[in-house]
Design a protein around this motif. Structure first.
Motif, short mmCIF file in Angstrom:
data_model
loop_
_atom_site.label_atom_id
_atom_site.label_comp_id
_atom_site.label_asym_id
_atom_site.label_seq_id
_atom_site.Cartn_x
_atom_site.Cartn_y
_atom_site.Cartn_z
N UNK A 198 34.35 41.00 21.07
CA UNK A 198 35.58 40.73 21.82
C UNK A 198 35.27 40.03 23.13
N UNK A 199 34.16 40.39 23.78
CA UNK A 199 33.78 39.71 25.03
C UNK A 199 33.44 38.25 24.77
N UNK A 200 32.72 38.00 23.68
CA UNK A 200 32.40 36.62 23.32
C UNK A 200 33.68 35.83 23.08
N UNK A 205 31.22 29.31 28.34
CA UNK A 205 30.50 29.25 27.06
C UNK A 205 29.13 29.93 27.10
N UNK A 206 28.44 29.88 28.21
CA UNK A 206 27.12 30.54 28.27
C UNK A 206 27.27 32.06 28.10
N UNK A 207 28.16 32.73 28.86
CA UNK A 207 28.34 34.17 28.62
C UNK A 207 28.84 34.46 27.21
N UNK A 208 29.69 33.59 26.67
CA UNK A 208 30.20 33.80 25.32
C UNK A 208 29.05 33.73 24.31
N UNK A 209 28.17 32.76 24.50
CA UNK A 209 27.04 32.61 23.58
C UNK A 209 26.11 33.82 23.65
N UNK A 210 25.85 34.29 24.87
CA UNK A 210 24.95 35.44 25.03
C UNK A 210 25.56 36.69 24.40
N UNK A 211 26.87 36.89 24.62
CA UNK A 211 27.53 38.08 24.05
C UNK A 211 27.53 38.02 22.53
N UNK A 212 27.83 36.85 21.97
CA UNK A 212 27.87 36.73 20.51
C UNK A 212 26.49 36.91 19.89
N UNK A 213 25.47 36.38 20.55
CA UNK A 213 24.10 36.52 20.02
C UNK A 213 23.68 37.98 20.00
#
Length: 984
Positions: free
Chosen positions: A738-740, A749-757
């Motif tokens: 959900x955070x991503x 996009x950087x925080x989204x990418x880190x959260x999704x990974x």
């Protein structure tokens, strides 16, 4: 009949057989609903000439000149007579008459209507309404007049007269448009007007009034640089085309914008509905009929308000009442406010700032509610606290409005909510003395005098009962510490128990009196008063009172309350209404209930004391969480048929609501948004956290709503932290998903990418296949935005395989559409179209309207790139309709942006500019800076295409600032637009 323009009937009388004529488009005639033959183009031209003479006779020579000019045919007179004879047979001799060697069409006296005449009458009605100050009605009438135009007037009509009349009718239309747009700006609809004005200035570049309105609309939208660029573009264009300077009005407006003239601020808030009267909120709670005493305070406050509302008032008045809880601050403020209503004819605003609670109201949220109450459209409400406060003061400028800010935490909470303009006033109540609130008239409210306290008690209980036991009554009010709220509750209990004497009540207060002696200050005195009321409740009432106090949120619905106390809805309603009668619970609205914040604290204390073991309290909150999760999952399933998420959510023991259709389901989700998120926020224990995270995921639409996006993100982050601390791997993976998602929406996009990974890692460890699917899908989308196309394709290919393994066809369709965009970005246009079409077909097979719109969005992008522009626009417009209907503001705005791109590709820069402007308006407060910068880039291209290069440069500079701050690759593209020679 299709194609027949509906000319408004006059006088409300049916004219089914009346003649109707239209020239504001093709020349046509009807008798009732039946179209009449008008003959050849020149015969229709003759009809148009006669109609536009408004009943005056045209000689044969005049008609010949109108039809053929200087080169009439040899038999021109005979031809005119033939045309006239044919028209007479069609229309009737009473309509087309011959006289003095010429002809006339007579429509007066009920012979028929002409659309031009109707438009003129509507324009006259609009002017009257505007003069009377009814701008909403005037605007509506003008729009009805403009709707009569159906393309080019006198379309395809030959002859010099048709050319002259065509120009006249077009000028008439533009004058009506300018008047209408002028009224739009008078009502504060500047953001909405920018799009239409941009298109109109492109179509009529030399029309200075349109340029002037565009400058004003841009300035009021906070786009000063663009407004000034419009002037520069106009001056350059007039010099090149006509060799003249802009007229004086345009020059003056430019100077006023340069000086930030306060007189250019919008005069009022945008109207919520064009056809409604100006909004005058009346939000004051009801005053009590038995208000007692406080005469010196009433007079003091009334004098301050009277001075503020008088014609000689030069400053805004602020009065701040301070005192302990239960001392009667709100009652006094509401009473005084009602007395002063006549002095504030433009309305009264009220809010409970919940300053005594753990989570006081945020000024930013309150300002949003106030602006809506004053008539401001959601799309016009800015995002930041500072901008909202400034707009709020602008909206109140020139109005006389009283603002009651109840239960404030401190001066910092209050300052952004003060009107700030003369003629307005604010009443503030708080438990703290606001010595740091500059300019405030401070009042310290103490307990009642013994005489006032006894008088209040007597008014509620009745003189007969009190006079017979006066000493006992004095004991009662003394036991209540002379606090008005305590007295009111005690008297209400006695009034409801006719078998009790005052002495019985006094005896019952004996223990409470000792407690009050021990706890002399603050809330503890109020708690003693609440204890008295609580002690009179029946067991079922007391249980409901205790358990409902456990739930966070500003209020609670009847259905949710039924879940908390585990009773049928009907029985729950009876209990809650009985609690309302005791004043321990408030009825916020039909079917909704709330506590005063101090009563809620007391109810929770009672629950901790009386609801033993603790599992009883935990069970109540667990049922509430189940209710929200089950209901939200149902909303998700209706919106997304076939989506497997609902099958992978935590199971619930308590059922949720069911809905008849998608709209009803969405209404519930958005109405319950604050309470739903509050439930997630307080459900962080090891037993409830997995369900709370699933509730957050199922309510993902709230992340895109704009109104709830920030709260959603905050709670998602808190849920992730709670899951990490307790080692709940599966819950943490879902919270990270959900955070991503929310970071992707806001363009981070950087925080989204880190959260999704990280979500993918944890999902694999927890054997949570659906979370693996969605985290891979999000990773693919983020990689697309970051131009990591190889990574993106790998993630999306994995997502497609995993969705198939889970038999989640909507998820598979989503990943296919996203993969289409990777193919598009890497030049594989044909396969991009095929993938998007495949995903869209899958959605359609499942009758998946909302996600089908996402498929059409992706397909529209691919079709645009492949040059199939007509198909692209069709798909994007289909998507736009669904997104609007589903209140998906983010995707509505992005679809408008994509339509602008398609318009540019089709070499329709004016239409592109209009759609890009609409996109900016819809995306206010959502989507993030990166998306806004992309829209600005396209808007700049469109403006450049219509000759507004100055505005284009402003848009590109703003976009470049955003892209550079984000270190985004789009920076180079925008630099090339700003300085093409340097790049070359």
């Amino acid at each position: 009949m299709d194609g027949v323009p509906r000319v408004p009937e006059q006088g409300g009388r049916a004219k089914s057989a009346a003649l109707r004529f239209a020239v504001l488009g093709p020349v046509r005639a009807w008798r009732g609903e039946e179209p009449l033959p008008a003959g050849s183009p020149q015969q229709r031209a003759l009809l148009a000439v006669l109609l536009l003479r408004e009943g005056r006779t045209a000689t044969a020579a005049e008609l010949i000149d109108a039809l053929w000019g200087d080169e009439p045919p040899a038999q021109a007179l005979a031809t005119v007579r033939t045309y006239a004879s044919r028209l007479r047979k069609t229309l009737g001799p009473e309509i087309l008459v011959s006289e003095a060697g010429g002809y006339a069409i007579r429509l007066s006296g009920g012979g028929g209507t002409l659309d031009v005449t109707v438009a003129q009458e509507l324009a006259s009605d609009a002017e009257k309404a505007r003069s009377a100050g009814d701008l909403c009605h005037a605007r509506d009438v003008l729009r009805r007049a403009l709707d009569l135009w159906e393309g080019e007037p006198l379309a395809n009509m030959p002859g010099p007269s048709a050319d002259t009349q065509r120009a006249r009718l077009e000028e008439f239309r533009l004058q009506l448009l300018e008047s209408c747009l002028d009224m739009d700006l008078e009502q504060g609809c500047h953001a909405e007007a920018v799009s239409e004005l941009t298109a109109l200035t492109a179509a009529h570049p030399l029309r200075e009034r349109l340029r002037e309105l565009l400058m004003l609309a841009l300035y009021r939208s906070g786009r000063q640089a663009e407004a000034l660029a419009v002037y520069a573009d106009t001056r350059r264009l007039l010099a090149d085309e006509l060799g003249v300077d802009p007229r004086a009005g345009l020059k003056e407006l430019q100077q006023r914008i340069l000086q930030a003239d306060p007189g250019l601020a919008e005069p009022s808030a945008p109207a919520a509905e064009p056809a409604t009267a100006p909004v005058r909120p009346h939000q004051l709670p009801a005053t009590v009929t038995d208000f007692t005493g406080r005469l010196s305070f009433v007079n003091e406050l009334s004098d301050v308000l009277a001075a503020a509302s008088s014609d000689t008032g030069r400053v805004m008045a602020v009065s701040a009442l301070a005192g302990i809880g239960g001392v009667g601050k709100t009652t006094l403020a509401v009473h005084v406010a009602h007395q002063a209503r006549a002095a504030f004819p433009d309305g009264q605003l009220y809010v409970d700032l919940q300053g005594a609670g753990a989570r006081s109201a945020e000024p930013q949220t309150v300002l949003g509610a106030f602006l809506r109450a004053l008539g401001t459209a959601d799309s016009a409400i800015p995002d930041s606290l500072e901008e909202r406060s400034a707009l709020y003061r602008s909206v109140l400028d020139g109005r006389r409005v009283l603002v009651l800010l109840d239960n404030a935490r401190d001066a910092a909470q209050v300052r952004p909510l003060l009107p700030g303009t003369e003629g307005c006033a604010a009443l503030v109540t708080s438990r703290v003395r606001m010595v740091d609130l500059a300019g405030a008239h401070l009042i310290d409210l103490d307990v009642m005098s013994p005489e006032e306290a006894l008088q209040l008690f007597t008014r509620i209980v009745g003189r007969e009962r009190v006079e017979s036991e006066r000493e006992a009554a004095l004991d009662v009010v003394a036991a209540c510490g002379f606090l008005p709220l305590a007295i009111r509750i005690a008297a209400s209990r006695l009034s409801a128990r006719r078998t009790w004497t005052v002495s019985v009540l006094a005896a019952k207060l004996g223990d409470e009196r000792r407690r009050l002696d021990e706890l002399q200050a603050g809330d503890l005195a109020v708690k003693a008063t609440f204890e008295l009321g609580y002690g009179q409740l029946e067991p079922a009432q007391a249980r409901a009172f205790r358990l409902l106090g456990l739930a966070d949120g500003p209020d609670i619905s009847l259905a949710a309350a039924a879940a908390v106390i585990d009773l049928p809805v009907e029985a729950t309603e009876d209990l809650l209404e009985s609690l309302v009668d005791t004043s321990l619970l408030e009825s916020a609205a039909p079917g909704r209930y709330r506590y005063h914040d101090l009563v809620r604290l007391y109810a929770r204390a009672c629950a901790e004391r009386d609801e033993q073991p603790t599992s009883l309290r935990a069970g109540a909150l667990s049922r509430l969480l189940d209710f929200y999760l089950a209901t939200t999952a149902g909303v998700y399933a209706i919106d997304r048929p076939g989506d497997r998420l609902v099958d992978h959510l935590e199971t619930t023991q308590y059922p949720g609501l069911t809905f008849a259709d998608r709209h009803q389901a969405q209404d519930w989700l958005y109405a319950e948004a604050v309470s739903t998120l509050a439930c997630v926020r307080q459900s962080t224990g090891p037993d409830t956290l997995p369900r709370a995270v699933d509730l957050l995921w199922a309510a993902c639409d709230l992340a895109e709503s704009g109104a709830n996006s920030k709260e959603y993100e905050t709670i998602a982050a808190a849920a992730r932290s709670a899951a990490r601390e307790t080692g709940a791997i599966r819950a943490e993976a879902r919270a990270l998903t959900t955070l991503a998602f929310v970071n992707h929406i806001t363009g981070r996009f950087d925080p989204a990418d880190q959260a999704a990974a990280r979500a993918l890692e944890l999902a694999l460890a927890a054997d949570d296949p659906l979370t693996s699917c969605w985290s891979s899908n999000i990773l693919g989308v983020i990689a697309l935005y970051q131009n990591r196309h190889e990574d993106g394709e790998a993630h999306l290919t994995r997502a497609i395989e995993n969705f198939r393994a889970c038999e989640d066809r909507p998820g598979e369709a989503s990943a296919l559409c996203n993969l289409s965009r990777i193919h598009l970005a890497t030049g594989r246009t044909e396969s991009a179209v095929a993938l998007a079409q495949q995903g869209t077909d899958m959605y359609d097979d499942m009758d998946h309207a909302l996600k089908g719109a996402n498929g059409r969005y992706a397909l529209g992008l691919a079709l645009t790139e492949s040059g199939r522009l007509s198909e692209a626009v069709d798909r994007l417009e289909e998507a736009l309709e669904v997104f609007r209907d589903s209140r998906q503001r983010l995707w509505e705005g992005m679809t408008l942006f994509r339509l602008a791109e398609a318009d540019l590709a089709a070499r329709k820069p004016a239409q592109a500019a209009a759609n890009a402007e609409l996109a900016l308006t819809v995306l206010r407060g959502i989507g993030g800076d990166w998306r806004r910068a992309n829209v600005l880039t396209v808007l700049g291209r469109a403006l450049s295409g219509i000759g507004q290069s100055g505005r284009a440069q402003v848009c590109w500079h703003e976009a470049l600032d955003v892209f550079e701050s984000l270190d985004a690759p789009e920076s180079s593209e925008v630099r090339a637009l700003l300085n093409p020679l340097a790049v070359a």
